[in-house]
Design a protein around this motif. Structure first.
Motif, mmCIF file in Angstrom:
data_model
loop_
_atom_site.group_PDB
_atom_site.id
_atom_site.type_symbol
_atom_site.label_atom_id
_atom_site.label_comp_id
_atom_site.label_asym_id
_atom_site.label_seq_id
_atom_site.Cartn_x
_atom_site.Cartn_y
_atom_site.Cartn_z
ATOM 1 N N PHE A 1 0.827 -1.209 0.000
ATOM 2 C CA PHE A 1 0.000 0.000 0.000
ATOM 3 C C PHE A 1 0.862 1.260 0.000
ATOM 4 C CE2 PHE A 1 -3.695 -2.584 1.415
ATOM 5 C CZ PHE A 1 -4.611 -2.102 0.491
ATOM 6 N N ILE A 2 1.947 1.237 0.758
ATOM 7 C CA ILE A 2 2.870 2.387 0.791
ATOM 8 C C ILE A 2 3.496 2.610 -0.584
ATOM 9 C CG2 ILE A 2 5.046 3.247 1.742
ATOM 10 C CD1 ILE A 2 4.305 1.887 4.380
ATOM 11 N N LEU A 3 3.919 1.510 -1.224
ATOM 12 C CA LEU A 3 4.521 1.624 -2.555
ATOM 13 C C LEU A 3 3.514 2.148 -3.579
ATOM 14 C CD1 LEU A 3 6.661 -1.659 -2.710
ATOM 15 C CD2 LEU A 3 7.500 0.714 -2.550
ATOM 16 N N ILE A 4 2.270 1.687 -3.473
ATOM 17 C CA ILE A 4 1.230 2.184 -4.389
ATOM 18 C C ILE A 4 1.047 3.683 -4.205
ATOM 19 C CG2 ILE A 4 -1.236 2.132 -4.897
ATOM 20 C CD1 ILE A 4 -1.218 -0.852 -4.236
ATOM 21 N N ALA A 5 0.902 4.115 -2.949
ATOM 22 C CA ALA A 5 0.685 5.536 -2.669
ATOM 23 C C ALA A 5 1.877 6.375 -3.121
ATOM 24 C CB ALA A 5 0.428 5.733 -1.170
ATOM 25 N N TRP A 6 3.093 5.896 -2.846
ATOM 26 C CA TRP A 6 4.289 6.656 -3.232
ATOM 27 C C TRP A 6 4.409 6.752 -4.752
ATOM 28 C CZ3 TRP A 6 8.632 5.501 -6.101
ATOM 29 C CH2 TRP A 6 9.676 6.433 -6.056
ATOM 30 N N TRP B 1 4.343 10.075 -7.036
ATOM 31 C CA TRP B 1 5.453 10.406 -7.931
ATOM 32 C C TRP B 1 4.950 10.661 -9.350
ATOM 33 C CZ3 TRP B 1 7.420 8.309 -12.394
ATOM 34 C CH2 TRP B 1 8.681 8.779 -12.793
ATOM 35 N N MET B 2 4.023 9.829 -9.824
ATOM 36 C CA MET B 2 3.458 10.004 -11.171
ATOM 37 C C MET B 2 2.690 11.309 -11.284
ATOM 38 S SD MET B 2 2.121 6.175 -12.109
ATOM 39 C CE MET B 2 3.281 4.873 -12.523
ATOM 40 N N TYR C 1 -3.323 9.533 -15.587
ATOM 41 C CA TYR C 1 -4.505 8.868 -15.034
ATOM 42 C C TYR C 1 -4.422 7.355 -15.235
ATOM 43 C CZ TYR C 1 -9.389 7.540 -14.439
ATOM 44 O OH TYR C 1 -10.543 6.925 -14.035
ATOM 45 N N LYS C 2 -4.084 6.923 -16.472
ATOM 46 C CA LYS C 2 -4.021 5.485 -16.765
ATOM 47 C C LYS C 2 -2.897 4.803 -15.993
ATOM 48 C CE LYS C 2 -5.970 5.983 -21.405
ATOM 49 N NZ LYS C 2 -5.717 5.853 -22.861
ATOM 50 N N ALA C 3 -1.748 5.497 -15.867
ATOM 51 C CA ALA C 3 -0.620 4.911 -15.137
ATOM 52 C C ALA C 3 -0.966 4.726 -13.659
ATOM 53 C CB ALA C 3 0.607 5.800 -15.293
ATOM 54 N N GLN C 4 -1.627 5.711 -13.060
ATOM 55 C CA GLN C 4 -2.001 5.594 -11.654
ATOM 56 C C GLN C 4 -2.973 4.439 -11.435
ATOM 57 O OE1 GLN C 4 -3.361 9.685 -11.018
ATOM 58 N NE2 GLN C 4 -1.655 10.021 -9.641
ATOM 59 N N LYS C 5 -3.937 4.291 -12.340
ATOM 60 C CA LYS C 5 -4.889 3.190 -12.210
ATOM 61 C C LYS C 5 -4.197 1.837 -12.400
ATOM 62 C CE LYS C 5 -8.438 5.656 -11.329
ATOM 63 N NZ LYS C 5 -9.029 5.623 -9.976
ATOM 64 N N ALA C 6 -3.241 1.769 -13.330
ATOM 65 C CA ALA C 6 -2.527 0.516 -13.571
ATOM 66 C C ALA C 6 -1.724 0.102 -12.340
ATOM 67 C CB ALA C 6 -1.608 0.672 -14.779
ATOM 68 N N ILE C 7 -1.047 1.059 -11.718
ATOM 69 C CA ILE C 7 -0.279 0.764 -10.506
ATOM 70 C C ILE C 7 -1.196 0.266 -9.396
ATOM 71 C CG2 ILE C 7 1.033 1.855 -8.640
ATOM 72 C CD1 ILE C 7 2.701 1.206 -11.086
#
Length: 308
Positions: A31-36, A40-41, A52-58
């Motif tokens: 969860f921390i890695l997802i949020a970080w 960053w993106m 937007y697409k990159a954040q959803k993919a992560i």
């Protein structure tokens, strides 16, 4: 069964607390890695669509890792993933049916490109502009309801992604970001109809030429992509004779987000030009006109004789 033996060993193991802590540590770390990564993106990607697409993919990848880790800790091996998922799915399908459909709907929306952020759609009877799509919900800025035409009502609506499987999805902007609109213009009988036709068509051609030119190429692509007949994108005028007036029906193509302002400008300009015709063209209204009132004659002499 190997699965149940692994579950028994997992719960009876002396290091159960240690395993739970390790599992929770992995989940928290993901969860921390997802949020970080999302933060960053957001700072470093400047294209809104890509960001937007990159954040959803992560976010989706992170959830998949959590699922894999959970299965691994419960079964002791990733090879039991299929069996474990089958048992879990069988147990929760009914109770979590809406949740499963929503998650499946999110994948369907992204991969089939039913709609995307920025599109204007109508879903489950609610119309609005899509402002976000996550793993569960589609968020829209609502239009219509108590306000007229295509204006924002001010309400933000969240709809379950499962609705893409339950009914039609109307997309105003996919493939062809134009719509046909029309309005009626009542012209009084006795007016110069040829002059009225000239005014309406001239104003429409002058004000809508930009939309017509922009829509021609887009409509050709739609005709080539789908089994659909070609259509008239130039303004057209139809005349109907009614009991009260001659009805002019103007049909035209317009950007899907500019229907209201375009209709206002057309009505305003046509009204100005009709006023300059010096009553050669008169707009009709639903009022009653009394003509040829009969003359009433009163015989005063006869009334006088009766009184005497």
């Amino acid at each position: 069964m190997e699965l149940f033996e692994n579950l028994k060993d997992w719960f009876t193991n002396e290091s159960l607390t240690s395993s739970i802590l390790k599992y929770l540590a992995w989940v928290v770390l993901i969860f921390i890695l997802i949020a970080w990564t999302r933060r960053w993106m957001k700072k470093n990607l400047h294209d809104n669509s890509v960001k937007y697409k990159a954040q959803k993919a992560i976010q989706v990848i992170g959830y998949l890792f959590i699922v894999l880790i959970t299965i691994s800790y419960f079964t002791g091996s990733i090879r039991d993933f299929g069996l474990a998922m089958g048992l879990l799915t069988a147990g929760i399908t009914i109770t979590l049916q809406e949740l499963i459909l929503s998650i499946a709907g999110s994948f369907y929306i992204f991969f089939v490109r039913v709609y995307k952020p920025g599109d204007r759609i109508e879903l489950n009877g609610i119309k609005g502009d899509v402002i976000d799509i996550d793993s569960m919900y589609t968020t829209m800025m609502e239009i219509g309801e108590w306000v007229s035409s295509d204006n924002y009502s001010g309400r933000i609506v969240k709809l379950s992604n499962s609705f893409v499987f339950k009914g039609p999805v109307y997309n105003y902007s996919s493939d062809f970001p134009f719509v046909w609109d029309e309005f009626n213009l009542p012209i009084r009988y006795g007016s110069d109809l040829e002059l009225a036709k000239k005014i309406v068509i001239t104003v429409a051609q002058e004000m809508l030429s930009g939309y017509v030119q922009s829509s021609i190429a887009g409509w050709k692509d739609v005709v080539n992509k789908y089994y659909i007949e070609d259509a008239q994108v130039n303004p057209t005028l139809a005349i109907t004779m009614t009991d009260n007036w001659v009805q002019f029906n103007l049909r035209y193509i317009v950007d899907y987000k500019k229907r209201r302002i375009t209709k206002h400008l057309l009505n305003e300009e046509i009204g100005k030009r009709i006023q300059k015709t010096n009553d050669k063209v008169i707009l009709a209204s639903a009022t009653y006109e009394i003509v040829n009132i009969p003359t009433v004659h009163i015989d005063e002499t006869r009334n006088t004789d009766k009184s005497e």
